[in-house]
Design a protein around this motif. Structure first.
Motif, PDB file in Angstrom:
ATOM      1  N   ILE A  32      12.436 -28.013 -10.399  1.00 47.77           N
ATOM      2  CA  ILE A  32      12.011 -26.768  -9.771  1.00 47.77           C
ATOM      3  C   ILE A  32      11.062 -26.005 -10.687  1.00 47.77           C
ATOM      4  N   ASN A  33       9.940 -25.557 -10.129  1.00 50.62           N
ATOM      5  CA  ASN A  33       8.981 -24.733 -10.860  1.00 50.62           C
ATOM      6  C   ASN A  33       9.202 -23.257 -10.549  1.00 50.62           C
ATOM      7  N   THR A  34       9.377 -22.951  -9.273  1.00 51.02           N
ATOM      8  CA  THR A  34       9.481 -21.560  -8.823  1.00 51.02           C
ATOM      9  C   THR A  34      10.459 -21.483  -7.663  1.00 51.02           C
ATOM     10  N   MET A  35      11.207 -20.406  -7.612  1.00 49.39           N
ATOM     11  CA  MET A  35      12.023 -20.103  -6.437  1.00 49.39           C
ATOM     12  C   MET A  35      11.607 -18.749  -5.906  1.00 49.39           C
ATOM     13  N   MET A  71       3.024 -23.522  -9.801  1.00 48.79           N
ATOM     14  CA  MET A  71       2.685 -22.314  -9.061  1.00 48.79           C
ATOM     15  C   MET A  71       2.083 -21.250  -9.972  1.00 48.79           C
ATOM     16  N   ASN A  72       1.233 -20.440  -9.383  1.00 47.30           N
ATOM     17  CA  ASN A  72       0.699 -19.250 -10.040  1.00 47.30           C
ATOM     18  C   ASN A  72       1.515 -18.063  -9.538  1.00 47.30           C
ATOM     19  N   VAL A  89       8.678 -12.112  -0.123  1.00 48.81           N
ATOM     20  CA  VAL A  89       9.415 -10.968  -0.640  1.00 48.81           C
ATOM     21  C   VAL A  89       9.346 -10.926  -2.166  1.00 48.81           C
ATOM     22  N   ALA A  90       9.746 -12.021  -2.821  1.00 53.08           N
ATOM     23  CA  ALA A  90       9.782 -12.051  -4.279  1.00 53.08           C
ATOM     24  C   ALA A  90       9.811 -13.494  -4.755  1.00 53.08           C
ATOM     25  N   ALA A  91       9.390 -13.693  -6.011  1.00 57.11           N
ATOM     26  CA  ALA A  91       9.398 -15.034  -6.585  1.00 57.11           C
ATOM     27  C   ALA A  91       9.786 -14.971  -8.054  1.00 57.11           C
ATOM     28  N   TYR A  92      10.366 -16.071  -8.513  1.00 59.23           N
ATOM     29  CA  TYR A  92      10.812 -16.186  -9.913  1.00 59.23           C
ATOM     30  C   TYR A  92      10.342 -17.547 -10.420  1.00 59.23           C
ATOM     31  N   LYS A  93       9.507 -17.535 -11.430  1.00 62.19           N
ATOM     32  CA  LYS A  93       9.021 -18.783 -12.003  1.00 62.19           C
ATOM     33  C   LYS A  93       9.969 -19.222 -13.108  1.00 62.19           C
ATOM     34  N   TRP A  94      10.599 -20.388 -12.908  1.00 67.26           N
ATOM     35  CA  TRP A  94      11.656 -20.829 -13.816  1.00 67.26           C
ATOM     36  C   TRP A  94      11.130 -21.118 -15.213  1.00 67.26           C
ATOM     37  N   SER A  95       9.893 -21.579 -15.336  1.00 73.10           N
ATOM     38  CA  SER A  95       9.418 -22.049 -16.643  1.00 73.10           C
ATOM     39  C   SER A  95       9.183 -20.913 -17.626  1.00 73.10           C
ATOM     40  N   ASP A  96       8.836 -19.719 -17.126  1.00 75.28           N
ATOM     41  CA  ASP A  96       8.544 -18.626 -18.060  1.00 75.28           C
ATOM     42  C   ASP A  96       9.204 -17.304 -17.665  1.00 75.28           C
ATOM     43  N   ASP A  97      10.072 -17.352 -16.650  1.00 75.43           N
ATOM     44  CA  ASP A  97      10.858 -16.177 -16.231  1.00 75.43           C
ATOM     45  C   ASP A  97      10.007 -15.024 -15.709  1.00 75.43           C
ATOM     46  N   ARG A  98       8.782 -15.319 -15.298  1.00 72.34           N
ATOM     47  CA  ARG A  98       7.966 -14.261 -14.706  1.00 72.34           C
ATOM     48  C   ARG A  98       8.332 -14.070 -13.239  1.00 72.34           C
ATOM     49  N   PHE A 106      13.673  -3.878  -4.884  1.00 70.95           N
ATOM     50  CA  PHE A 106      14.319  -5.187  -4.967  1.00 70.95           C
ATOM     51  C   PHE A 106      14.098  -5.769  -6.356  1.00 70.95           C
ATOM     52  N   THR A 107      15.089  -6.530  -6.828  1.00 68.15           N
ATOM     53  CA  THR A 107      14.980  -7.209  -8.109  1.00 68.15           C
ATOM     54  C   THR A 107      15.458  -8.646  -7.966  1.00 68.15           C
ATOM     55  N   ILE A 108      14.629  -9.574  -8.426  1.00 63.41           N
ATOM     56  CA  ILE A 108      14.982 -10.994  -8.380  1.00 63.41           C
ATOM     57  C   ILE A 108      15.407 -11.429  -9.772  1.00 63.41           C
ATOM     58  N   THR A 109      16.542 -12.107  -9.834  1.00 64.44           N
ATOM     59  CA  THR A 109      17.061 -12.583 -11.117  1.00 64.44           C
ATOM     60  C   THR A 109      17.567 -14.011 -10.969  1.00 64.44           C
ATOM     61  N   ARG A 110      17.890 -14.596 -12.103  1.00 66.34           N
ATOM     62  CA  ARG A 110      18.324 -15.985 -12.089  1.00 66.34           C
ATOM     63  C   ARG A 110      19.450 -16.175 -13.091  1.00 66.34           C
ATOM     64  N   ASP A 111      20.466 -16.940 -12.681  1.00 71.63           N
ATOM     65  CA  ASP A 111      21.538 -17.364 -13.584  1.00 71.63           C
ATOM     66  C   ASP A 111      21.335 -18.850 -13.847  1.00 71.63           C
ATOM     67  N   MET A 112      20.823 -19.168 -15.032  1.00 71.76           N
ATOM     68  CA  MET A 112      20.489 -20.555 -15.338  1.00 71.76           C
ATOM     69  C   MET A 112      21.712 -21.458 -15.307  1.00 71.76           C
ATOM     70  N   ALA A 113      22.821 -20.948 -15.826  1.00 75.75           N
ATOM     71  CA  ALA A 113      24.029 -21.763 -15.923  1.00 75.75           C
ATOM     72  C   ALA A 113      24.545 -22.158 -14.546  1.00 75.75           C
TER      73      ALA A 113
END
Length: 128
Positions: free
Chosen positions: A31-34, A103-104, A48-57, A68-75
Motif C-alpha cells: 500500500i502506498n496511500t489510503m 501517489m502525489n 475527503v482525505a488521504a494518508y500516504k503511508w511512506s511519509d505520513d503526509r 476532520f483528521t485522518i490518522t493511521r495505526d501501523m501496528a
C-alpha cells in the motif's frame, strides 16, 4: 489483494463527532496511500482525505479541512477518520480506499480512479 473493512458510521446530530475506522488486511505491504471518499445520494463520489503511508503526509478536501483528521495505526494496519463539528452536508456513505500506485499527496490522491481497493462503505447521517 488487499481487503478493507470500514466501521464506525451512524446517526448523529449536527455538531457531534464520529470516528470511522478502516482495517486493512492481505498484502498491505504494497500500500502506498489510503484515503476516504464519500458519496451522497444523487451525487458523485468525492475525495475527503488521504494518508500516504511512506511519509505520513496527509491531505484533505477543503470542505472538511480543520474538522476532520485522518490518522493511521501501523501496528493494526488501520486508518481512522475523526470527524468533528459534523454538518448535515456531511451525510453520505463513506468509503475507505487503498492504492498500491505511487501517489502525489497533493494531486493524484483526489481521484477515485487511482485507488485499486475499496471497502464496502459505512453510512454517516447528520441530522440538523
Amino acid at each position: 489483494q488487499v481487503q478493507l473493512v470500514e466501521s464506525g458510521g451512524g446517526l448523529v446530530q449536527a455538531g457531534d463527532s464520529l470516528r470511522l475506522a478502516c482495517a486493512a488486511s492481505g498484502h498491505t505491504a504494497g500500500i502506498n496511500t489510503m484515503g476516504w471518499f464519500r458519496q451522497a445520494p444523487g451525487k458523485e463520489r468525492e475525495f475527503v482525505a488521504a494518508y500516504k503511508w511512506s511519509d505520513d503526509r496527509t491531505n484533505y478536501a477543503d470542505s472538511v479541512r480543520g474538522r476532520f483528521t485522518i490518522t493511521r495505526d501501523m501496528a493494526k494496519n488501520t486508518m481512522y477518520l475523526q470527524m468533528n463539528s459534523l454538518e448535515p452536508e456531511d451525510t453520505a456513505v463513506y468509503y475507505c480506499a487503498a492504492t498500491t500506485r505511487r501517489m502525489n499527496i497533493y494531486a493524484t490522491v483526489y481521484y477515485a480512479s487511482n485507488y485499486n481497493y475499496w471497502g464496502q462503505g459505512t453510512q454517516v447521517t447528520v441530522s440538523s
